[in-house]
Design a protein around this motif. Structure first.
Motif, PDB file in Angstrom:
ATOM      1  N   ASP A  79      54.086  33.426  85.773  1.00 62.77           N
ATOM      2  CA  ASP A  79      53.693  33.630  84.377  1.00 62.77           C
ATOM      3  C   ASP A  79      52.250  33.197  84.149  1.00 62.77           C
ATOM      4  O   ASP A  79      51.983  32.097  83.669  1.00 62.77           O
ATOM      5  CB  ASP A  79      54.645  32.836  83.466  1.00 62.77           C
ATOM      6  CG  ASP A  79      54.454  33.187  82.000  1.00 62.77           C
ATOM      7  OD1 ASP A  79      54.278  34.374  81.687  1.00 62.77           O
ATOM      8  OD2 ASP A  79      54.495  32.265  81.159  1.00 62.77           O
ATOM      9  N   VAL A  85      61.148  34.461  86.422  1.00 58.93           N
ATOM     10  CA  VAL A  85      60.933  34.621  84.981  1.00 58.93           C
ATOM     11  C   VAL A  85      59.445  34.578  84.675  1.00 58.93           C
ATOM     12  O   VAL A  85      58.670  33.875  85.327  1.00 58.93           O
ATOM     13  CB  VAL A  85      61.673  33.540  84.162  1.00 58.93           C
ATOM     14  CG1 VAL A  85      63.178  33.719  84.271  1.00 58.93           C
ATOM     15  CG2 VAL A  85      61.290  32.132  84.601  1.00 58.93           C
ATOM     16  N   ALA A 138      57.776  28.035  74.131  1.00 57.32           N
ATOM     17  CA  ALA A 138      57.574  28.621  75.452  1.00 57.32           C
ATOM     18  C   ALA A 138      57.266  27.541  76.480  1.00 57.32           C
ATOM     19  O   ALA A 138      57.741  27.596  77.617  1.00 57.32           O
ATOM     20  CB  ALA A 138      56.459  29.658  75.392  1.00 57.32           C
ATOM     21  N   ARG A 175      59.363  26.621  79.866  1.00 61.57           N
ATOM     22  CA  ARG A 175      58.775  26.547  81.203  1.00 61.57           C
ATOM     23  C   ARG A 175      59.164  25.250  81.904  1.00 61.57           C
ATOM     24  O   ARG A 175      59.495  25.247  83.104  1.00 61.57           O
ATOM     25  CB  ARG A 175      57.253  26.663  81.117  1.00 61.57           C
ATOM     26  CG  ARG A 175      56.741  28.033  80.707  1.00 61.57           C
ATOM     27  CD  ARG A 175      55.221  28.093  80.783  1.00 61.57           C
ATOM     28  NE  ARG A 175      54.733  29.374  80.267  1.00 61.57           N
ATOM     29  CZ  ARG A 175      54.327  29.570  79.007  1.00 61.57           C
ATOM     30  NH1 ARG A 175      54.345  28.566  78.141  1.00 61.57           N
ATOM     31  NH2 ARG A 175      53.908  30.772  78.623  1.00 61.57           N
ATOM     32  N   PHE A 201      61.372  36.661  77.211  1.00 64.01           N
ATOM     33  CA  PHE A 201      60.880  36.557  78.585  1.00 64.01           C
ATOM     34  C   PHE A 201      61.353  37.749  79.403  1.00 64.01           C
ATOM     35  O   PHE A 201      62.233  38.508  79.003  1.00 64.01           O
ATOM     36  CB  PHE A 201      61.319  35.239  79.233  1.00 64.01           C
ATOM     37  CG  PHE A 201      62.804  35.051  79.371  1.00 64.01           C
ATOM     38  CD1 PHE A 201      63.459  35.352  80.558  1.00 64.01           C
ATOM     39  CD2 PHE A 201      63.557  34.534  78.316  1.00 64.01           C
ATOM     40  CE1 PHE A 201      64.828  35.163  80.694  1.00 64.01           C
ATOM     41  CE2 PHE A 201      64.926  34.340  78.445  1.00 64.01           C
ATOM     42  CZ  PHE A 201      65.569  34.658  79.629  1.00 64.01           C
ATOM     43  N   ILE A 215      56.642  34.786  79.241  1.00 63.24           N
ATOM     44  CA  ILE A 215      57.360  33.834  78.379  1.00 63.24           C
ATOM     45  C   ILE A 215      56.562  33.643  77.096  1.00 63.24           C
ATOM     46  O   ILE A 215      55.388  33.267  77.123  1.00 63.24           O
ATOM     47  CB  ILE A 215      57.547  32.488  79.110  1.00 63.24           C
ATOM     48  CG1 ILE A 215      58.246  32.709  80.455  1.00 63.24           C
ATOM     49  CG2 ILE A 215      58.331  31.512  78.248  1.00 63.24           C
ATOM     50  CD1 ILE A 215      58.070  31.557  81.427  1.00 63.24           C
ATOM     51  N   ILE A 251      59.056  30.495  88.268  1.00 68.23           N
ATOM     52  CA  ILE A 251      58.229  31.007  87.169  1.00 68.23           C
ATOM     53  C   ILE A 251      57.022  31.734  87.743  1.00 68.23           C
ATOM     54  O   ILE A 251      56.307  31.200  88.594  1.00 68.23           O
ATOM     55  CB  ILE A 251      57.773  29.857  86.256  1.00 68.23           C
ATOM     56  CG1 ILE A 251      58.975  29.164  85.616  1.00 68.23           C
ATOM     57  CG2 ILE A 251      56.834  30.387  85.168  1.00 68.23           C
ATOM     58  CD1 ILE A 251      58.599  27.914  84.820  1.00 68.23           C
TER      59      ILE A 251
END
Length: 338
Positions: A272, A293, A255, A259, A308, A296, A270
């Protein structure tokens, strides 16, 4: 400076194309706005001036360099070749030419080089495919994707303005305590519902929308070996599509590595942070051009699997923004082609 025509100018995607040409300060020598006879005569405002939407005709494509088209596939099959024959390059948002081997299918963050292969028409992919391949591309380059399992949560606007109108009419009636209007655009009421059907079913049990994701992903990524397993669902959201994606790669991909890849990739943001409940939301993506996204994480047992959540505005990056980005790529080609 280019002469540009927007075909389908009065539709939801056409309107966003027009706004994006303004926002991105596209270099224009001239612009015209075209639509079917039914929609001709309406007015659009562009850079502070009002323009009348004119009916599509052969003469309207004379001396046009780039056509941004968002019409039903049947209309596109009739007029896109005529525009190309007149010397324009057509960026076609319909499904008419996406799987034509002679027509490039382009997402600028993924396969910008394919723009140069055009013979007068470039296809704009399906909205659900566009956001997914933007997220997949960095992973594929780093670890080679073998399999993708994706479930989509697609907004009502993916079915056009009639889809939005139906969703909003049902919502208003429900809020007033009145009977909910019967569905017309969708097979069942979209209010308070999730519909695991987008477009018609095929003999293999998948829908046309699902098979678009299979075929288009392979074409855009340039790899027919990628196994794509989609389930497409319509949800009671007005704008922005969301997707739950599981990716299996040839080598383990953590993960954290994912990233890092996404931070350095174009068109991706991102969101997250589980500690503060931060992840991509359909409401937050509306009106924005990036693919977002989050959530994740690695599979609990399979080190080669990554999961994800992916969200994007389906009318912008999923349609209008991608088309205008393709037009911007055309500006960089030799004048004889662009």
């Amino acid at each position: 400076m280019k002469n540009v025509a927007v075909v389908g100018a009065s539709g939801a995607v056409g309107e966003r194309m027009i706004r994006l040409l303004e926002e991105r300060e596209f270099p224009l020598a001239s612009i015209k706005f075209l639509a079917s006879e039914r929609s001709a005569g309406k007015t659009v405002t562009f850079r502070g001036e009002k323009h009348t939407v004119r009916p599509i005709s052969r003469d309207e494509f004379r001396d046009v360099d780039i056509v941004l088209s968002s019409t039903p596939a049947g209309v596109s099959r009739e007029w896109s070749p005529i525009a190309a024959e007149a010397g324009a390059v057509v960026v076609d948002n319909s499904s008419a030419y996406r799987m034509d081997p002679e027509v490039p299918l382009v997402v600028p963050e993924v396969n910008p080089q394919d723009v140069a292969k055009n013979k007068g028409i470039i296809a704009n992919p399906n909205c659900s495919t566009i956001q997914m391949v933007v997220a997949l591309k960095p992973l594929h380059d780093a670890a080679r994707i073998r399999r993708v399992v994706v479930s989509t949560y697609q907004s009502a606007s993916g079915a056009g303005q009639k889809g939005v109108d139906e969703y909003e009419a049902q919502t208003r009636a429900w809020g007033r305590g009145e009977p909910v209007p019967a569905p017309a655009k969708f097979a069942h009421p979209i209010l308070n519902n999730c519909l695991p059907q987008i477009d018609d079913f095929l003999p293999n049990g998948f829908t046309k929308e699902e098979m678009k994701m299979v075929d288009e992903t392979r074409k855009i990524m340039g790899d027919d070996s990628i196994d794509v397993v989609p389930t497409c669902v319509r949800v009671p959201v007005a704008y922005s599509h969301s997707e739950s994606i599981l990716v299996e790669t040839e080598r383990p991909l953590s993960a954290d590595e994912a990233r890092t890849l996404w931070r350095n990739a174009p068109g991706l943001t991102i969101v997250d942070d589980p500690s503060t409940k931060q992840y991509p939301l359909a409401a937050s993506a509306e009106g924005r051009d990036d693919v977002f996204v989050g959530r994740i994480r690695n599979d609990l047992k399979n080190p080669n699997a990554l999961l994800f959540w992916c969200v994007s505005d389906n009318l912008r990056k999923g349609a209008a923004t991608n088309a205008v980005q393709i037009a911007e790529l055309l500006l960089k080609l030799e004048p004889a082609r662009a």
